[in-house]
Scaffold this motif. Structure first.
Motif, PDB file in Angstrom:
ATOM      1  N   VAL A 114       1.022  -1.046   0.002  1.00  0.00           N
ATOM      2  CA  VAL A 114       0.350  -0.517  -0.259  1.00  0.00           C
ATOM      3  C   VAL A 114       1.327   1.474  -0.163  1.00  0.00           C
ATOM      4  O   VAL A 114       2.210   1.162   0.898  1.00  0.00           O
ATOM      5  N   VAL A 115       0.305   2.822  -0.934  1.00  0.00           N
ATOM      6  CA  VAL A 115       0.995   3.623  -0.896  1.00  0.00           C
ATOM      7  C   VAL A 115      -0.088   4.592  -0.157  1.00  0.00           C
ATOM      8  O   VAL A 115      -0.851   4.671  -1.082  1.00  0.00           O
ATOM      9  N   GLU A 116       0.434   5.470   0.767  1.00  0.00           N
ATOM     10  CA  GLU A 116      -0.592   5.795   0.649  1.00  0.00           C
ATOM     11  C   GLU A 116      -0.895   8.078   0.547  1.00  0.00           C
ATOM     12  O   GLU A 116       0.914   8.229   0.423  1.00  0.00           O
ATOM     13  N   VAL A 117      -1.191   8.860   0.370  1.00  0.00           N
ATOM     14  CA  VAL A 117      -1.192  10.171   0.154  1.00  0.00           C
ATOM     15  C   VAL A 117      -2.486  10.732   0.953  1.00  0.00           C
ATOM     16  O   VAL A 117      -3.634  10.251   0.523  1.00  0.00           O
ATOM     17  N   GLU A 118      -2.104  11.881   0.449  1.00  0.00           N
ATOM     18  CA  GLU A 118      -3.012  12.972   1.123  1.00  0.00           C
ATOM     19  C   GLU A 118      -3.541  13.596  -0.157  1.00  0.00           C
ATOM     20  O   GLU A 118      -2.843  13.726  -1.536  1.00  0.00           O
ATOM     21  N   LEU A 119      -4.939  14.339  -0.213  1.00  0.00           N
ATOM     22  CA  LEU A 119      -5.583  14.534  -1.934  1.00  0.00           C
ATOM     23  C   LEU A 119      -4.119  15.501  -2.185  1.00  0.00           C
ATOM     24  O   LEU A 119      -3.995  16.443  -0.808  1.00  0.00           O
ATOM     25  N   GLY A 120      -4.295  15.679  -3.205  1.00  0.00           N
ATOM     26  CA  GLY A 120      -3.782  16.763  -4.071  1.00  0.00           C
ATOM     27  C   GLY A 120      -2.035  16.627  -3.503  1.00  0.00           C
ATOM     28  O   GLY A 120      -1.654  17.526  -4.285  1.00  0.00           O
ATOM     29  N   GLN A 121      -1.383  15.786  -3.159  1.00  0.00           N
ATOM     30  CA  GLN A 121      -0.116  15.472  -2.698  1.00  0.00           C
ATOM     31  C   GLN A 121       0.525  14.066  -4.374  1.00  0.00           C
ATOM     32  O   GLN A 121      -0.258  14.064  -4.874  1.00  0.00           O
ATOM     33  N   THR A 122       2.065  13.862  -4.120  1.00  0.00           N
ATOM     34  CA  THR A 122       2.555  13.707  -4.896  1.00  0.00           C
ATOM     35  C   THR A 122       2.577  11.989  -4.785  1.00  0.00           C
ATOM     36  O   THR A 122       3.077  11.732  -3.199  1.00  0.00           O
ATOM     37  N   ALA A 123       2.630  10.916  -4.853  1.00  0.00           N
ATOM     38  CA  ALA A 123       2.417   9.291  -5.069  1.00  0.00           C
ATOM     39  C   ALA A 123       3.527   8.807  -5.655  1.00  0.00           C
ATOM     40  O   ALA A 123       3.862   8.853  -7.453  1.00  0.00           O
ATOM     41  N   ARG A 124       4.702   8.076  -4.848  1.00  0.00           N
ATOM     42  CA  ARG A 124       5.979   7.232  -6.196  1.00  0.00           C
ATOM     43  C   ARG A 124       5.482   5.664  -5.377  1.00  0.00           C
ATOM     44  O   ARG A 124       5.495   5.375  -4.457  1.00  0.00           O
ATOM     45  N   ILE A 125       5.241   5.425  -6.641  1.00  0.00           N
ATOM     46  CA  ILE A 125       5.049   3.594  -6.852  1.00  0.00           C
ATOM     47  C   ILE A 125       6.426   2.845  -6.671  1.00  0.00           C
ATOM     48  O   ILE A 125       6.442   3.010  -8.478  1.00  0.00           O
ATOM     49  N   PRO A 126       7.245   2.698  -6.223  1.00  0.00           N
ATOM     50  CA  PRO A 126       8.808   1.788  -6.648  1.00  0.00           C
ATOM     51  C   PRO A 126       8.260   0.682  -8.080  1.00  0.00           C
ATOM     52  O   PRO A 126       7.168  -0.532  -7.013  1.00  0.00           O
ATOM     53  N   CYS A 127       9.452   0.114  -8.489  1.00  0.00           N
ATOM     54  CA  CYS A 127       9.141  -1.079  -9.029  1.00  0.00           C
ATOM     55  C   CYS A 127       9.913  -1.299  -8.739  1.00  0.00           C
ATOM     56  O   CYS A 127      11.315  -1.390 -10.004  1.00  0.00           O
ATOM     57  N   ASN A 128      10.642  -2.421  -8.192  1.00  0.00           N
ATOM     58  CA  ASN A 128      12.201  -3.248  -7.986  1.00  0.00           C
ATOM     59  C   ASN A 128      12.418  -4.641  -7.867  1.00  0.00           C
ATOM     60  O   ASN A 128      11.691  -5.620  -7.829  1.00  0.00           O
ATOM     61  N   PHE A 129      13.449  -4.803  -8.984  1.00  0.00           N
ATOM     62  CA  PHE A 129      13.467  -6.331  -9.487  1.00  0.00           C
ATOM     63  C   PHE A 129      15.054  -6.790  -9.255  1.00  0.00           C
ATOM     64  O   PHE A 129      15.841  -5.474  -9.772  1.00  0.00           O
ATOM     65  N   SER A 130      14.677  -7.800  -9.810  1.00  0.00           N
ATOM     66  CA  SER A 130      16.142  -8.339 -10.493  1.00  0.00           C
ATOM     67  C   SER A 130      15.899  -9.640 -10.978  1.00  0.00           C
ATOM     68  O   SER A 130      15.234 -10.442 -10.861  1.00  0.00           O
ATOM     69  N   ILE A 131      17.022  -9.729 -12.009  1.00  0.00           N
ATOM     70  CA  ILE A 131      17.471 -11.245 -12.712  1.00  0.00           C
ATOM     71  C   ILE A 131      18.023 -12.389 -12.750  1.00  0.00           C
ATOM     72  O   ILE A 131      19.564 -11.414 -12.463  1.00  0.00           O
ATOM     73  N   PRO A 132      18.427 -13.134 -12.337  1.00  0.00           N
ATOM     74  CA  PRO A 132      19.048 -14.647 -12.360  1.00  0.00           C
ATOM     75  C   PRO A 132      20.305 -14.132 -13.572  1.00  0.00           C
ATOM     76  O   PRO A 132      20.007 -13.740 -14.600  1.00  0.00           O
ATOM     77  N   GLY A 133      21.551 -14.608 -12.839  1.00  0.00           N
ATOM     78  CA  GLY A 133      22.609 -14.616 -13.466  1.00  0.00           C
ATOM     79  C   GLY A 133      23.155 -13.736 -14.496  1.00  0.00           C
ATOM     80  O   GLY A 133      23.593 -13.173 -15.666  1.00  0.00           O
ATOM     81  N   GLU A 134      22.635 -12.722 -13.893  1.00  0.00           N
ATOM     82  CA  GLU A 134      23.226 -10.936 -14.252  1.00  0.00           C
ATOM     83  C   GLU A 134      22.371 -10.668 -15.899  1.00  0.00           C
ATOM     84  O   GLU A 134      22.866  -9.968 -16.706  1.00  0.00           O
ATOM     85  N   GLY A 135      21.088 -10.956 -16.284  1.00  0.00           N
ATOM     86  CA  GLY A 135      20.931 -11.196 -16.845  1.00  0.00           C
ATOM     87  C   GLY A 135      19.620  -9.642 -17.303  1.00  0.00           C
ATOM     88  O   GLY A 135      19.934  -8.874 -16.050  1.00  0.00           O
ATOM     89  N   ASN A 136      19.632  -9.647 -18.215  1.00  0.00           N
ATOM     90  CA  ASN A 136      18.824  -8.147 -18.405  1.00  0.00           C
ATOM     91  C   ASN A 136      17.228  -8.280 -18.744  1.00  0.00           C
ATOM     92  O   ASN A 136      16.627  -9.090 -19.605  1.00  0.00           O
ATOM     93  N   PHE A 137      16.215  -7.577 -18.483  1.00  0.00           N
ATOM     94  CA  PHE A 137      14.914  -7.439 -18.858  1.00  0.00           C
ATOM     95  C   PHE A 137      14.257  -6.776 -20.633  1.00  0.00           C
ATOM     96  O   PHE A 137      15.397  -6.359 -21.502  1.00  0.00           O
ATOM     97  N   SER A 138      14.049  -8.129 -21.155  1.00  0.00           N
ATOM     98  CA  SER A 138      13.317  -7.455 -22.080  1.00  0.00           C
ATOM     99  C   SER A 138      12.812  -6.253 -22.569  1.00  0.00           C
ATOM    100  O   SER A 138      12.464  -5.530 -23.631  1.00  0.00           O
TER     101      SER A 138
END
Length: 585
Positions: free
Chosen positions: A4-28
Motif C-alpha cells: 500500500v502507498v498512502e497519500v493525501e489528496l492533491g499531493q504526489t504519490a511515488r510507486i516503486p518497482c524493484n526487481f532482479s534477474i538471475p545470472g546478471e541477465g537483462n529485462f526485455s
C-alpha cells in the motif's frame, strides 16, 4: 513493491518497482498497468531502452522515473486503484507485483448545533440535545459524543443517529444527532462531539466547541434574602429584598409584608409592588422593619411554595441636649448638660468641647465645676450604636461664661527706630464682647471672633511716644483690663560691634608696620635728622662710636614759653635753643 502507498489528496504519490534477474541477465520489457474492477489498462511500455506511454488519460500527470518508479502528481480520488508492474526477461519468464494506492482527505473541523428550544426534564421521549456535522472528509470520518468529558454510547437513555453523505466531489459529509435523557443537575453539563479520521501513517481527531443546553425543570425551593451594604441595616441604607426559586424558567413571585394585628387577630398581609420577585427600598426607615413573605405556585404539582425573612432596621433618633442654647454662666458657676436619644440597640455617649477636642465624659450627663472664661465654647454630644458601624449622630450647644476682659500675654517691650511706623497688637477675650481702646491716636483695625477681639494699632515713633509708651485697654460691663507696652530704640547689633573691633585692630596693625619700616630706614642711615643742610652732627667730647643727635628748636623764646628743668625752674633762652641726645649702644 509495497503493498500500500498512502497519500493525501492533491499531493504526489511515488510507486516503486524493484526487481532482479538471475545470472546478471537483462529485462526485455517492462509494463505498468492499473487495475479497475476486472479490467487491466496499460500505462507505460518500456523496451530496448525506450519508454512508450500507452494510456493518454495518465499521460499529463503520471511520469516513469529512471528507476522505473511510477510518480503521480496532484493525486485525486480517481487515482484510488491497484497499480501493477510487470517485468519480462525472455526465456527466464515474466514476473509482476502490485501496489494499492490509498488517498486521504482531512475533514473540516466539526460544527455543533444545539437545540435552542430547551429540554424538559423527562425521559418519556428521549429529547434531542444537539447535532454534529463533519464535512469533506475521505474516507468517511467517525463521530463520538462526550458529556462532561466522558464518551456517550448507545443505550436506553442515549440514542445516536448518524448519516453519511457522499458529495459530488467524492468526499463524505457525516452527521450525528444526540438524544439523551437529562436531569436538573445537567443545567451545568457541557456537551461536545469529536470527529476521528485517517491520514497517511496516523489517525487524527478534531473536537467541536463545548455547549450547554437549556433545561426546564419545576421549582422545588424558594428563598427570600436581604441585600444591603452591610450585615446590620441602618436607616437611610438602600435595601433589596430578593425572592428566588430554583426552577427554570423562574416562576411568578408574590412579595408580601406581614402586619401583626393586636388583640389576638390573625396578621394581615400587605401585597408589595415587586418586579420579578425584587423589591428595592431606596432609603429604608425603621417603619420598614418586620416580616416579609414570598409566595410562588408550582404548576406541575399545583402546590404553594413560601419563604420568609425578618428585616430589622437599626435607627438612632430624638437626639437632644438640655438645657438648650443659649447657655450663659458666671465665672465660678457649675455647667450641667444632659444628652438623650432613642435607638434600636444600646447607645454609647461621648462629650467633647469642639468637635475634635478631647473626650470630657462618656455618660449621658456632663458636669463641670468652677467654670472660667476658657470654659466658653461649643460642647458636642456624640451618640453611636456600637453594634452597628456607621450609625452615629451628634449635636452641640454653645456655652458662654460671663467674665471681665482678659488680655493675652504679649511682649511688654517693643524695639523700634525713630520715625518708623510700628504695628502693635492687643488681644482680649471676655463675655460680653469687650471693646479695646488705645492711649494714643493712630490707625486701628479690629477683628472679632466669638467674644475675642484682636486690635492692631499702627503709629509713628516719636520722642514723646518713646517716653510715654502705649497702653491698650479692654472694657466690658463687668470690668476693664489694661496692658502697657514700652518702646525702646534698637541697639546696634552684635555684628556692627564686631566690624568696629576689626577696624580698630587693622588700624593698630598698620601703625605698627609703618613704625617698623621707619625704624629700619633710620638704622640704615637713610633718614637724616637735624636742621636742613646740616650733614655732620658732632660733639667735641663725643667718641667716634657714639651717635649724637641734636634737637634744634626754631621757636622764639617768647613763643616757646618756659621749659621746665629737672627741678621745675625756668632756664635761660640760650639753654633752650639746643639739646643733645646721646644715642648709645
Amino acid at each position: 513493491m509495497p503493498e500500500v502507498v498512502e497519500v493525501e489528496l492533491g499531493q504526489t504519490a511515488r510507486i516503486p518497482c524493484n526487481f532482479s534477474i538471475p545470472g546478471e541477465g537483462n529485462f526485455s520489457y517492462i509494463n505498468w498497468f492499473y487495475e479497475d474492477k476486472l479490467s487491466r489498462t496499460k500505462i507505460y511500455y518500456v523496451a530496448s531502452g525506450q519508454v512508450f506511454p500507452q494510456d493518454t488519460q495518465y499521460k499529463s500527470w503520471v511520469t516513469l522515473e529512471d528507476d522505473f518508479a511510477l510518480t503521480l502528481r496532484k493525486v485525486t480520488l480517481a487515482d484510488i486503484k491497484t497499480f501493477v508492474c510487470q517485468v519480462g526477461a525472455g526465456s527466464l519468464g515474466v514476473g509482476e507485483n502490485r501496489t494499492k494506492l490509498h488517498v486521504y482527505k482531512a475533514p473540516v473541523p466539526p460544527e455543533i448545533k444545539v437545540n435552542n428550544a430547551g429540554i424538559s426534564v423527562t425521559c418519556s421521549d428521549i429529547p434531542e440535545i444537539a447535532t454534529c456535522i463533519s464535512k469533506n472528509g475521505f474516507p468517511a470520518p467517525n463521530i463520538t459524543w462526550y458529556k462532561n468529558g466522558s464518551p456517550l454510547w448507545q443505550d436506553n437513555q442515549t440514542n445516536l443517529r448518524s448519516t453519511v453523505t457522499k458529495e459530488s466531489s467524492g468526499l463524505y459529509t457525516v452527521s450525528s444527532t444526540l438524544h439523551n435523557c437529562v436531569s436538573r443537575e445537567d443545567r451545568q453539563s457541557l456537551y461536545h462531539c469529536e470527529v476521528s479520521y485517517q491520514l497517511p501513517g496516523a489517525e487524527r481527531t478534531a473536537a467541536s466547541q463545548k455547549i450547554n443546553v437549556t433545561i426546564f425543570y419545576s421549582t422545588e425551593k424558594l428563598s427570600l434574602v436581604i441585600l444591603s451594604p452591610q450585615p446590620q441595616v441602618r436607616e437611610g441604607d438602600e435595601v433589596t429584598l430578593l425572592c428566588k426559586g430554583d426552577g427554570n424558567p423562574p416562576p411568578e413571585y408574590e412579595l408580601l409584608k406581614v402586619q401583626e394585628a393586636a388583640g389576638g387577630f390573625p396578621p394581615k398581609e400587605q401585597n408589595l409592588n415587586a418586579t420579578n420577585g425584587v423589591l428595592i427600598l431606596k432609603k429604608v426607615k425603621k417603619e420598614h422593619s418586620g416580616r416579609y413573605l414570598c409566595q410562588s405556585t408550582d404548576f406541575e404539582s399545583m402546590g404553594m411554595l413560601e419563604a420568609e425573612v425578618e428585616l430589622s432596621v437599626n435607627y438612632l433618633e430624638g437626639l437632644k441636649i438640655t438645657p438648650e442654647a443659649p447657655i450663659q454662666l458666671q465665672q465660678g458657676d457649675v455647667l450641667a448638660l444632659a444628652c438623650d436619644a432613642n435607638g434600636s440597640q444600646p447607645l454609647e455617649f461621648q462629650w467633647r468641647k469642639e468637635k475634635k477636642g478631647k473626650v470630657l465624659g462618656r455618660e449621658k450627663r456632663l458636669k463641670l465645676s468652677n467654670v472660667t472664661l476658657e470654659s466658653s465654647g461649643n460642647y458636642s454630644c456624640e451618640v453611636s450604636v456600637p453594634g452597628v458601624p456607621g450609625l452615629f449622630r451628634s449635636k452641640q450647644v454653645y456655652v458662654a461664661v460671663h467674665a471681665k476682659p482678659q488680655i493675652s500675654p504679649k511682649e511688654s517691650v517693643v524695639h523700634v527706630q525713630q520715625n518708623e511706623l510700628v504695628n502693635l497688637t492687643c488681644k482680649a477675650a471676655a463675655f460680653p464682647e469687650p471693646t479695646i481702646t488705645w492711649s494714643v491716636n493712630g490707625t486701628v483695625q479690629n477683628h472679632t471672633e466669638r467674644h475675642r477681639v484682636i486690635s492692631s494699632l499702627t503709629v509713628q515713633v516719636t520722642p514723646e511716644l518713646m517716653l510715654s509708651g502705649v497702653t491698650c485697654t479692654a472694657t466690658n460691663k463687668l470690668g476693664a483690663n489694661s496692658h502697657h507696652i514700652k518702646l525702646q530704640l534698637k541697639q546696634k547689633t552684635q555684628e556692627s560691634k564686631g566690624v568696629i573691633i576689626v577696624a580698630i585692630i587693622v588700624c593698630i596693625l598698620v601703625i605698627a608696620v609703618l613704625g617698623a619700616v621707619l625704624y629700619f630706614l633710620h638704622k640704615k642711615g637713610k633718614i637724616p635728622c637735624g636742621r636742613t643742610g646740616k650733614q655732620d652732627i658732632t660733639r667735641p667730647d663725643a667718641r667716634k662710636d657714639e651717635i649724637v643727635v641734636e634737637v634744634k628748636s626754631d621757636k622764639l623764646p617768647e613763643e616757646a614759653g618756659l621749659l621746665q628743668g629737672a627741678n621745675g625752674e625756668k632756664r635761660p633762652a640760650g639753654d633752650q635753643a639746643e639739646k643733645y641726645i646721646d644715642l648709645r649702644h
